[in-house]
Design a protein around this motif. Structure first.
Motif, short mmCIF file in Angstrom:
data_model
loop_
_atom_site.label_atom_id
_atom_site.label_comp_id
_atom_site.label_asym_id
_atom_site.label_seq_id
_atom_site.Cartn_x
_atom_site.Cartn_y
_atom_site.Cartn_z
N TYR A 24 -0.92 114.35 -51.05
CA TYR A 24 -1.94 115.22 -49.57
C TYR A 24 -3.19 114.00 -49.03
N GLU A 25 -3.45 113.29 -49.43
CA GLU A 25 -4.43 111.92 -48.84
C GLU A 25 -3.37 110.80 -48.09
N LEU A 26 -2.20 110.22 -48.71
CA LEU A 26 -1.78 109.80 -48.29
C LEU A 26 -0.97 110.14 -47.33
N LEU A 27 -0.71 111.01 -46.62
CA LEU A 27 0.01 112.25 -45.36
C LEU A 27 -0.24 112.37 -44.55
N ALA A 62 -2.45 123.23 -50.65
CA ALA A 62 -2.70 124.47 -49.91
C ALA A 62 -1.48 124.62 -49.66
N LYS A 63 -2.07 124.39 -48.65
CA LYS A 63 -1.36 124.32 -47.06
C LYS A 63 0.03 123.18 -46.79
N ARG A 83 5.96 120.86 -49.52
CA ARG A 83 6.25 119.22 -49.00
C ARG A 83 5.36 117.87 -50.01
N ILE A 84 4.68 118.29 -50.40
CA ILE A 84 3.47 117.87 -51.92
C ILE A 84 4.67 117.41 -52.95
#
Length: 136
Positions: free
Chosen positions: A90-93, A55-56, A60-61
């Motif tokens: 999200y996990e990748l970044l 959400a945050k 960008r995602i």
């Protein structure tokens, strides 16, 4: 099912509902937490981190997913695929303790269980390209 996969599945449930109902993920998370059995399972903390992190960083995602989804707009993607991609990106970044291949394979595994026959290959392609970009 491993604990982190359960957490990703719970995060997918909340993000899917928020996306489908056009509600903020934080709002859906609050009602979700009220609905589920107590005491809450240990993996729920990781799920909440995924939901809040997606959400945050959603703009960008989604920008990355849109850039690397060849021939697809984010709005045209199945809701499940779009939100699995969001969790994995999200996990990748942003989640340093998760290796890129793990984030990708977990999204692919959940897609095999919950989406179309073409979804695992589709997600693997997008996420692989994003992971390559992220490691530069």
């Amino acid at each position: 099912m491993p604990a982190r996969r359960k957490a990703r599945k719970r995060a997918l449930d909340v993000l899917y509902e928020a996306d489908l109902r056009d509600l903020p993920p934080a709002h859906v998370l609050t009602t979700y937490l009220d609905r589920i059995e107590k005491p809450h399972p240990d993996h729920l903390e990781y799920a909440i981190g995924l939901i809040e992190g997606v959400a945050k960083n959603l703009d960008r995602i989604d920008e990355l997913i849109s850039s690397y989804a060849e021939g697809w707009t984010i709005d045209r993607m199945p809701v499940v695929d779009r939100n699995l991609a969001r969790i994995a990106v999200y996990e990748l970044l942003y989640v340093t303790e998760i290796d890129d291949p793990v984030a990708i394979s977990e999204a692919v595994e959940l897609a095999k269980q919950m989406s179309t026959d073409d979804s695992p290959r589709f997600l693997n392609g997008i996420l692989g390209r994003i992971a390559e970009f992220a490691t530069r």
